[in-house]
Structure formats: C-alpha cells, structure tokens
Design an enzyme around this catalytic site. Structure first.
Site, mmCIF file in Angstrom:
data_model
loop_
_atom_site.group_PDB
_atom_site.id
_atom_site.type_symbol
_atom_site.label_atom_id
_atom_site.label_comp_id
_atom_site.label_asym_id
_atom_site.label_seq_id
_atom_site.Cartn_x
_atom_site.Cartn_y
_atom_site.Cartn_z
ATOM 1 N N HIS A 80 0.807 -1.228 0.000
ATOM 2 C CA HIS A 80 0.000 0.000 0.000
ATOM 3 C C HIS A 80 0.838 1.275 0.000
ATOM 4 O O HIS A 80 0.381 2.308 -0.471
ATOM 5 C CB HIS A 80 -0.960 0.006 1.195
ATOM 6 C CG HIS A 80 -1.943 -1.126 1.134
ATOM 7 N ND1 HIS A 80 -3.236 -0.966 0.724
ATOM 8 C CD2 HIS A 80 -1.777 -2.456 1.364
ATOM 9 C CE1 HIS A 80 -3.843 -2.151 0.718
ATOM 10 N NE2 HIS A 80 -2.978 -3.070 1.104
ATOM 11 N N ASP A 215 -11.935 -5.711 0.503
ATOM 12 C CA ASP A 215 -10.765 -6.602 0.529
ATOM 13 C C ASP A 215 -11.142 -8.060 0.220
ATOM 14 O O ASP A 215 -11.911 -8.666 0.954
ATOM 15 C CB ASP A 215 -10.170 -6.481 1.947
ATOM 16 C CG ASP A 215 -8.961 -7.363 2.208
ATOM 17 O OD1 ASP A 215 -8.555 -8.121 1.312
ATOM 18 O OD2 ASP A 215 -8.422 -7.277 3.333
ATOM 19 N N THR A 385 -2.013 -15.593 12.528
ATOM 20 C CA THR A 385 -3.351 -15.425 11.988
ATOM 21 C C THR A 385 -3.308 -14.341 10.931
ATOM 22 O O THR A 385 -2.451 -13.467 10.955
ATOM 23 C CB THR A 385 -4.370 -15.071 13.090
ATOM 24 O OG1 THR A 385 -5.660 -14.973 12.488
ATOM 25 C CG2 THR A 385 -4.039 -13.748 13.756
ATOM 26 N N HIS A 388 -6.513 -10.434 7.174
ATOM 27 C CA HIS A 388 -7.601 -10.201 6.215
ATOM 28 C C HIS A 388 -8.837 -11.030 6.557
ATOM 29 O O HIS A 388 -8.735 -12.224 6.837
ATOM 30 C CB HIS A 388 -7.132 -10.559 4.799
ATOM 31 C CG HIS A 388 -5.951 -9.758 4.344
ATOM 32 N ND1 HIS A 388 -6.078 -8.531 3.737
ATOM 33 C CD2 HIS A 388 -4.625 -10.000 4.432
ATOM 34 C CE1 HIS A 388 -4.868 -8.060 3.450
ATOM 35 N NE2 HIS A 388 -3.969 -8.935 3.864
ATOM 36 N N ASP A 463 14.745 -2.018 -11.361
ATOM 37 C CA ASP A 463 15.913 -2.886 -11.301
ATOM 38 C C ASP A 463 17.111 -2.000 -11.021
ATOM 39 O O ASP A 463 17.540 -1.253 -11.885
ATOM 40 C CB ASP A 463 16.061 -3.605 -12.645
ATOM 41 C CG ASP A 463 17.290 -4.498 -12.675
ATOM 42 O OD1 ASP A 463 18.002 -4.579 -11.658
ATOM 43 O OD2 ASP A 463 17.533 -5.114 -13.718
#
Ligand SMILES: [Zn+2]
Ligand SMILES: [Zn+2]
Length: 573
Positions: A80, A215, A385, A388, A463
């Site tokens: 993000h 999501d 866990t 999401h 790169d």
C-alpha cells in the site's frame, strides 16, 4: 442526464491491485480533481529475474500534478505504501494517514533507493529527511476525523488489521457515498484494542452507500480469522514448554505480535535480544509513538548472550521469509557472528509464508532441525493469523453497509469473482456487482455505475537504479539466459569473406568437450550462412548477425532442445 451531472460524475479508476497481488492503488476523479488511495508495490515473482520491485504505472497521472488533491494511505504495508517514493518523484500531493502509517512512510522515504526530485509544491510541514523528500507534506489523521479534499469529503474509520493504524475510508462524493474497506478483519478480541468500528459502518449503511470496495484476500476461506488473543495463548503454551533459548521471527511491522512476544517474555522472565535492521527500526518507531509498551529492562544485548542462562533468553530477529541476508538465514547457515544453534533451542516462525518463498523458508526449517533446534511454524501450529477477513467477516461488512453497488478489490481475479458471488448472496443485485481489473474504469452518475474507458495501467519493473527500463523483452532475455545460457560466436571477415573463426564460447549451454560435435556442426552452419550472404550482393554485418543467431539457435534447439541466446561478434579487418 444533464451536463451538470456529467461534470460531477465520479470516475473510479483502479490503477493496481485488482486481478493481482500487490500494487494497490485507486484513483477517484470528479470535477477534474483526483483523489488517490494507496500506492503499493509488488514483490517480483520468480519469472521477473533480477527485478527488485514492481510499481504501478503512473501514466494516467502524467501532467495532472495540480489536479491531485491528496494521497490517502489506508495503512503502512508495502503493498500500500511501497511505491510512494516513486510517485513523489513526479507529483507532490499531501500524503494523509495515521501517525503510525506516516512514521513507517518516513522510514521508507529515508531509505528509498530513489530520491525525490524536489520539484512541485510543498509549503506545509516538512518531514526533515535529507534525500529530496524534505518538501513532502504529510497530514496526520485519526479514526473519526473528517477532511475535505476538493469535491471529496473523507472520514477515516478504524479497522483491525495485522498492522497498527489501519483505516477504511468513507468518501462522500457528489454522486453518493463510497466505502473503501482498506485491509481489514473483524477481530473481536484484538491484542491492542484496535477493533473494526462496526457501529460506524452500520451508520453509513443506514445513510445509504452508493458503492463499496472491499478486501478480497481471504474470500476463499470459510468462517472467521483466529483472534490475536488465541495466538497469544498458543505462544504462551510454547514458551511454557521450552527449556532453552527461543528465537522468534515475524513481520517487523506487526507491532501487535511484537508486543505479545514482549509481554509473554516478561511473564517467563526472559530478556529479549533484538537482531536485524527492520525489527530494530520497527520497534524504535513503535516505542516512539507509544504504540509499543516495553520496559528497558526487558531488552538484552547481543554481546551478553553467552553470559545469560538460555532459559532466560528470547532472540527476536528478521528472516521470516527466508530472505538471503536475514538473521535467521545466517543462523541456519552457521554464518552468524554471535548466534549458533544449540540443542534445546526453539525457533518460532510467527508469520505467514508468502507464496513464492516456500522453498527458501522450508530449506531454513530443515537446516534448523538438522542443527538440533525444535521449529514451530504456521503449518503445524496456531502461531499466526491473517490480517484479512474470512468469508463470514466479509459478509458482516456487506450486511452492515448494504451497498447498492459492489466492487471487489485487493485480490487475484478468482478471488474477485468469489467475492462478487458472495456479494450477490448477500443481496447486492447482480447488475450492480462489477468485477474489474486494474485499468478498468467505471463511472458513477445519477445513482448508477457504467463502464468507463480503459486507462493506462500495468507493472513497471524497478531494477537497481533503472525504473521502467526493464521491459518484457529484457525479462525474456534474462529468463533465456538463466535457463538456456549464451553462446558467443566470433569471426573476422573482409568483404564478407571469413579470415578468422568462427570461434564459439558458451556459458551455461553445453559442456564443450562433450559437445565438440555440436560445435563443429555450428561452425559449418556459420560458414554456410556467410557464404550465402556473400553471394547475395550487398553484404551487411547486421544481416549476418541476425542470420547467424537464428541459424545457431535453431541448430541447438533441434539437437539438444535448448534455445540459448546467441551473441554474434563480427569484425571487419
Ligand atoms: Zn495490509
Ligand atoms: Zn494489502
């Protein structure tokens, strides 16, 4: 519809993250103004040889710097915020996020391999780092805050996720309310009290939500995510049974998990020794912002390891993904200055193994077992866990928000499709569910959504210092190089008549003595090719190079089933 309505239409433009993992970036456009949400990177996949990171294509924003009203960051995960430094080279919008998100961003900017080029606006709060990002304006917001950005009014909603300071967004537009879930889950007993604000979502649902973007990461998983509390219990059980040292790796940004490790260590009278830059930095940021509560006494020193009783030690280090230079990798390879595995050590990998890293991580687990350690990892224990939401949690959000339109985001294409099916089951009309991919725009006007034009989008490979100069052709070359090797064919000629050579050198193709016959055949082929070219009147070196490369490649493909890169070196004497 009237011209006025059309002017106030809201264009929703996913610039990345739909139909792919990572690169999360969304633009909302209205009245000529653009609101950006997130700007993430993608870690390269195996076939992207030598590529360091992948960033979204910013072409759509070219020449629009003055129209961008803000960049909102939902939270500080790399998928993000990782491409923000690259965006800020060209555009300087105010960057908005929670204090922890912006603290991680500052760290990201300070250590970015690129520097801001210094042009563009910037009369607000400077962040003070020295590599060209000093004029970046940052605006800290808290859950519940409401801010205006051009034609958009945004409210930040607290969500629970695997990092602190995560937001969902409620965006009021001239066309209605748009809800962006951010990355979220509904942990009812989170470790840090940062619970998803279901009340607020319900209130927005009652006001009427035009469109929700949500999501899709775990839509394929039934039920609910395991609570962070349960993870704490499991970790405590493991601590209880450990005779010797405990070595823990995790995602450095997961401060909730880090706090758990400290709390449990304190209960078992163990000191914690930190090792690895990202872990040290993350804990520094967490303590500085008051998110982490850690007593100085709890921290041990790497140099004192030998003096301490093994049953009083926890080593918290980097390497949960088997990264080559990370601390855990060096420990597993017996390559660490201070830490060597001894019988009685327990290693806990308290994180998800990201797809693509399985081989590296399992190699490390094997090595650790071989050296006498006990190893606890996700597949055999409840020590991690997800951040999401699982299916049932996604359903709750759909039920609370009751959106008229639905756009699944943050997932591979199959996950978006599954999420669309789930939304249908939850009562969203089929015609109002829009499965988009990055670059598919959609336009909201008069309460309806219709498909907009395709906008430029895609993956830009970074790169080293090159941004975007490595394209698919270069990657194909690299793949061929790595799989099938290279052959250099050198010769000298006068007017197309060979005076020396051809000489062959191969790298990674064939073991030459063994394939002497094949090389002889290639030599003859080159002689023939040159002969043919010379009899056609106008001999050109360019043609010769092409023909030789093609002929030799074809020969190798036919004889040994490989297609090496052929590099003809032709010299006129
Ligand atoms: Zn996230
Ligand atoms: Zn994410």
């Amino acid at each position: 519809m009237t011209a006025m309505n059309e002017h106030q239409a809201v264009k929703i433009i996913p610039l990345g993250g739909l139909g792919e993992i990572g690169l999360n970036m969304l633009a909302l456009e209205c009245e000529g103004k653009i609101l950006l949400i997130d700007c993430g990177l993608m870690f390269p996949e195996d076939f992207m040889l030598g590529v360091d990171i992948v960033i979204p294509d910013f072409t759509y924003l070219a020449g629009r710097s003055n129209d961008i009203v803000a960049l909102l960051l939902t939270h500080a995960h790399e998928d993000h915020i990782g491409a923000v430094p690259y965006l800020l080279r060209h555009h300087k919008p105010v960057v908005v996020g929670s204090k922890i998100t912006l603290a991680f961003l500052e760290y990201e900017l300070a250590h970015s391999r690129v520097s801001g080029n210094g042009n563009g606006g910037g009369n607000g709060h400077a962040n003070g780092n020295g590599n060209g990002f000093a004029d970046v304006r940052m605006e800290t917001v808290a859950a519940g805050d409401k801010r205006d950005y051009g034609p958009f009014t945004v409210e930040f909603i607290q969500v629970s996720h695997s990092i602190h300071g995560g937001f969902a967004l409620a965006i009021r537009t001239p066309q209605g309310l748009i809800i962006h879930s951010g990355d979220f889950k509904l942990d009812f007993t989170p470790f840090d009290g940062e619970m998803t604000d279901m009340n607020r979502f319900a209130q927005f649902g009652d006001q009427g939500v035009l469109c929700m973007l949500s999501d899709s990461t775990n839509v394929e998983r039934e039920g609910y995510t395991i609570s962070e509390r349960d993870i704490a219990l499991e970790l405590e059980n493991i601590f209880h049974d450990c005779p010797g040292r405990i070595i823990v790796t995790l995602f450095a940004s997961n401060l909730q998990r880090i706090q758990q490790i400290f709390d449990i260590s304190s209960r078992f009278s163990r000191k914690i020794v930190l090792n690895g830059r990202s872990v040290v930095e993350s804990i520094r940021i967490g303590r500085q912002l008051g998110v982490l509560k850690i007593d100085d006494d709890l921290l041990g020193d790497l140099n004192d390891l030998e003096k301490l009783d093994p049953s009083r030690i926890v080593i918290l280090c980097t390497g949960s993904q088997g990264e080559p230079m990370s601390v855990l990798t060096r420990i597993a390879e017996n390559n660490h200055k201070h830490i060597e595995i001894e019988a009685g050590d327990t290693v806990i990998l308290s994180s998800k193994i990201i797809p693509g890293n399985e081989r590296a991580v399992t190699n490390i687990i094997n090595e650790l077992y071989r050296k006498g350690a006990d190893v606890v990892y996700e597949t055999i224990s409840k020590i991690h866990t997800s951040g999401h939401a699982y299916q049932e949690e996604l359903k709750v959000l759909l039920r609370l928000c009751k959106p008229k339109h639905f756009i699944p985001i943050h997932g591979e294409y199959r996950q978006l499709v599954q999420h669309a099916k789930l939304a249908k089951k939850m009562g969203v009309a089929s015609k109002n569910i829009h499965v988009l991919e990055s670059g598919d725009s959609i336009i909201a006007v008069d309460g309806a959504l219709r498909a907009g034009d395709r906008v430029p989008s895609g993956r830009v490979y970074v790169d080293g210092h090159g941004i975007g100069d490595v394209g698919n052709i270069v990657l194909t070359d690299r793949r061929l190089l790595s799989e099938d090797g290279t052959i250099t064919c050198a010769l000298a000629h006068r007017d197309g008549m060979i005076v020396s050579g051809p000489h062959f050198k191969s790298k990674g193709v064939v073991y030459e003595p063994e394939y002497a016959e094949l090389i002889d055949e290639a030599k003859n082929l080159v002689l023939e090719t040159m002969q043919t070219l010379r009899t056609d009147n106008a001999f050109s070196e360019e043609d010769a190079k092409q023909e030789i490369a093609r002929a030799v490649r074809r020969l190798f493909a036919k004889r040994i089933g490989r297609r090496p890169i052929v590099i003809p070196v032709i010299m006129e004497v």
